[in-house]
Design an enzyme around this catalytic site. Structure first.
Site, PDB file in Angstrom:
ATOM      1  N   CYS A 283      18.801 -37.086   1.879  1.00  0.00           N
ATOM      2  CA  CYS A 283      19.469 -37.570   3.100  1.00  0.00           C
ATOM      3  C   CYS A 283      18.454 -38.024   4.146  1.00  0.00           C
ATOM      4  O   CYS A 283      18.645 -37.785   5.354  1.00  0.00           O
ATOM      5  CB  CYS A 283      20.393 -36.516   3.702  1.00  0.00           C
ATOM      6  SG  CYS A 283      21.764 -36.101   2.639  1.00  0.00           S
TER       7      CYS A 283
ATOM      8  N   LYS B 238      22.320 -22.513   5.222  1.00  0.00           N
ATOM      9  CA  LYS B 238      20.876 -22.599   4.982  1.00  0.00           C
ATOM     10  C   LYS B 238      20.169 -21.324   5.427  1.00  0.00           C
ATOM     11  O   LYS B 238      18.953 -21.255   5.461  1.00  0.00           O
ATOM     12  CB  LYS B 238      20.296 -23.808   5.722  1.00  0.00           C
ATOM     13  CG  LYS B 238      20.806 -25.147   5.176  1.00  0.00           C
ATOM     14  CD  LYS B 238      20.152 -26.300   5.890  1.00  0.00           C
ATOM     15  CE  LYS B 238      20.876 -27.617   5.665  1.00  0.00           C
ATOM     16  NZ  LYS B 238      20.682 -28.176   4.333  1.00  0.00           N
TER      17      LYS B 238
HETATM   18  N1  PLP Z   1      19.535 -31.672   9.526  1.00  0.00           N
HETATM   19  C1  PLP Z   1      18.634 -31.297   8.613  1.00  0.00           C
HETATM   20  C2  PLP Z   1      17.189 -31.326   8.951  1.00  0.00           C
HETATM   21  C3  PLP Z   1      19.054 -30.891   7.353  1.00  0.00           C
HETATM   22  O1  PLP Z   1      18.146 -30.522   6.435  1.00  0.00           O
HETATM   23  C4  PLP Z   1      20.431 -30.877   7.053  1.00  0.00           C
HETATM   24  C5  PLP Z   1      20.906 -30.510   5.710  1.00  0.00           C
HETATM   25  O2  PLP Z   1      20.204 -30.660   4.741  1.00  0.00           O
HETATM   26  C6  PLP Z   1      21.328 -31.264   8.055  1.00  0.00           C
HETATM   27  C7  PLP Z   1      20.848 -31.652   9.273  1.00  0.00           C
HETATM   28  C8  PLP Z   1      22.804 -31.277   7.814  1.00  0.00           C
HETATM   29  O3  PLP Z   1      23.275 -29.987   7.586  1.00  0.00           O
HETATM   30  P1  PLP Z   1      24.787 -29.762   7.091  1.00  0.00           P
HETATM   31  O4  PLP Z   1      24.943 -30.602   5.851  1.00  0.00           O
HETATM   32  O5  PLP Z   1      24.845 -28.310   6.829  1.00  0.00           O
HETATM   33  O6  PLP Z   1      25.674 -30.213   8.187  1.00  0.00           O
END
Ligand code: PLP
Length: 421
Positions: A373, A234
């Site tokens: 999510c 990200k």
């Molecule tokens: N936390 C937040 C606020 C997120 O936006 C995301 C991914 O969209 C995550 C956690 C999880 O990240 P990852 O899928 O890279 O582990």
């Protein structure tokens, strides 16, 4: 003059040519407008090249090999960790554990610190705006330990109801785990205040920095945060790498979560002694080349400056709000731009978010549609799904302007369908 206004403006056109993918057309004659940055960002050439160079010239497994390539890979991997340390101002680089993303960082803390420390009746305080990554691991921990989950509620306009902390924080609260910037609402939470209140109650605090570390300056010492997690993909880096930062005394007291090679000092047939930090939490072959790519991404972000990036995104989101607010039947979830980062989620009339995304895609505009999510958050606002445009340093105001004709087209297409069946 506000602090943001003193930052020299960022010219996205000066950076766009660094990103090969941004010059492609989605279909012949339709240039790409990439507004799906909260899901994953694109990569400048130098990040891609850093990984190509590693594979072509230096690659070997890390963990103190003797031969030349192993030493070179070790050095690149260590340098990447040092870049991470400096980027978040961690005291020591051993406190920066390479993980596979924000999700795996949270799971490490839940499994390791959580299993060792929580007992029935202890409380974990979350918020109603969490990503599933910061909900499910704690739900699993609550099931294993008998701990109880509590949630800071949200206001109608997408802010945390901080007055609820007066009753939610008690001597039973052992951990406060919350998101710095919501991946749906874009809300920038008052992180310092929540950490201070959590500590006053005697709790530890974990910060989900997945959406904040890529977009604004982060200083773990100034914040005094106990744990911080974020993801490389990200912030212009590759997927498959993330970081868990923790205070040294906490990480040292925590048992390792995953077991295997690399994380031990000594192994006998029936027992083992864990290694030192950071190896203790990096069982198996770590994401070597991805970590090196993340280091290159950090170099790139540092050259632009995190304040300039935050300022630019504020301009973009302010313009996006101005455009979207004029569209009849469009509802923006979340606060006004002064409280948010470069993320805007919305619903449009009775048109499903997937249909909105599909029509925008015809104009080359890549947004995300769904619950992102964050199902409980969508339930809170009585919407099943939203469309989300999210910005980064390479997006331009001219691109944001394209949302207006794109959404007009969505309305025309679906109203025609509705009227004529
Ligand atoms: N936390 C937040 C606020 C997120 O936006 C995301 C991914 O969209 C995550 C956690 C999880 O990240 P990852 O899928 O890279 O582990």
């Amino acid at each position: 003059m506000s602090a943001l206004m003193q930052v020299s403006p960022l010219d996205p056109l000066a950076y766009r040519s660094d990103f090969p993918i941004l010059s492609r057309e989605v279909r012949p004659g339709v240039p790409l407008i990439y507004f799906d940055n909260a899901a994953s960002t694109q990569h400048p050439r130098e990040v891609i090249q850093s990984m190509v160079r590693c594979y072509e010239e230096h690659y070997a497994n890390v963990h103190r090999g003797i031969h030349q390539l192993a030493q070179e890979s070790d050095e690149l991997f260590d340098q990447a960790r040092e870049k991470v340390r400096a980027f978040i101002n961690a005291p020591q680089r051993e406190q920066c554990i390479f993980t596979y993303g924000a999700t795996s960082g949270i799971n490490i803390v839940a499994r390791s610190w959580g299993d060792a420390n929580l007992k029935p009746g202890d409380e974990i305080l979350l918020t109603e705006m969490e990503h599933h990554a910061n909900l499910v691991p704690w739900q699993q921990l609550a099931e294993r330990s008998g701990a109880v989950l509590r949630h800071i509620p949200l206001t109608e306009d997408g802010l945390l109801q901080l007055d609820a902390l007066d009753t939610l924080l008690t001597e039973r609260t052992k951990l406060v785990a919350f998101v710095a910037i919501s991946n749906v609402l874009g809300t920038i939470n008052p992180v310092g205040e929540i950490i201070r209140r959590g500590h006053q109650a005697g709790a530890l605090v974990l910060l989900d920095g997945a959406q904040s570390v890529p977009h604004q300056k982060t200083d773990v010492q100034a914040l005094d945060v106990d744990f911080l997690v974020f993801s490389g993909h990200k912030m212009l880096g590759p997927s498959g790498v993330g970081v868990l930062y923790g205070k040294r005394e906490l990480l040292e007291a925590m048992p390792p979560f995953l077991g295997g090679g690399g994380m031990i000092r000594r192994v006998r047939l029936d027992s083992f002694e864990p290694g030192d930090l950071p190896a203790k939490f990096e069982a198996g072959t770590p994401p070597i080349v991805s970590a090196i790519g993340l280091g290159a991404a950090i170099d790139y972000l540092n050259r632009i400056g995190m304040d300039a990036i935050a300022h630019h995104e504020r301009l973009l989101v302010t313009r996006a709000h101005a455009i979207l607010e004029k569209i009849e039947g469009l509802r923006i979830l979340g606060p006004t731009p002064e409280y948010k980062a470069g993320i805007v989620s919305f619903s449009l009339d009775q048109i499903h978010a997937h249909d909105v995304a599909e029509v925008l895609d015809r104009s080359g505009i890549a947004i995300r549609a769904g619950h992102h999510c964050a199902m409980p958050l969508h339930n809170r606002y009585n919407v099943g799904a939203t469309a989300r445009a999210s910005f980064y340093l390479y997006n331009t105001l001219a691109e944001v302007e394209q949302l207006a004709p794109g959404l007009d087209a969505a309305k025309r297409v679906f109203h025609r369908k509705r009227n004529f069946g």
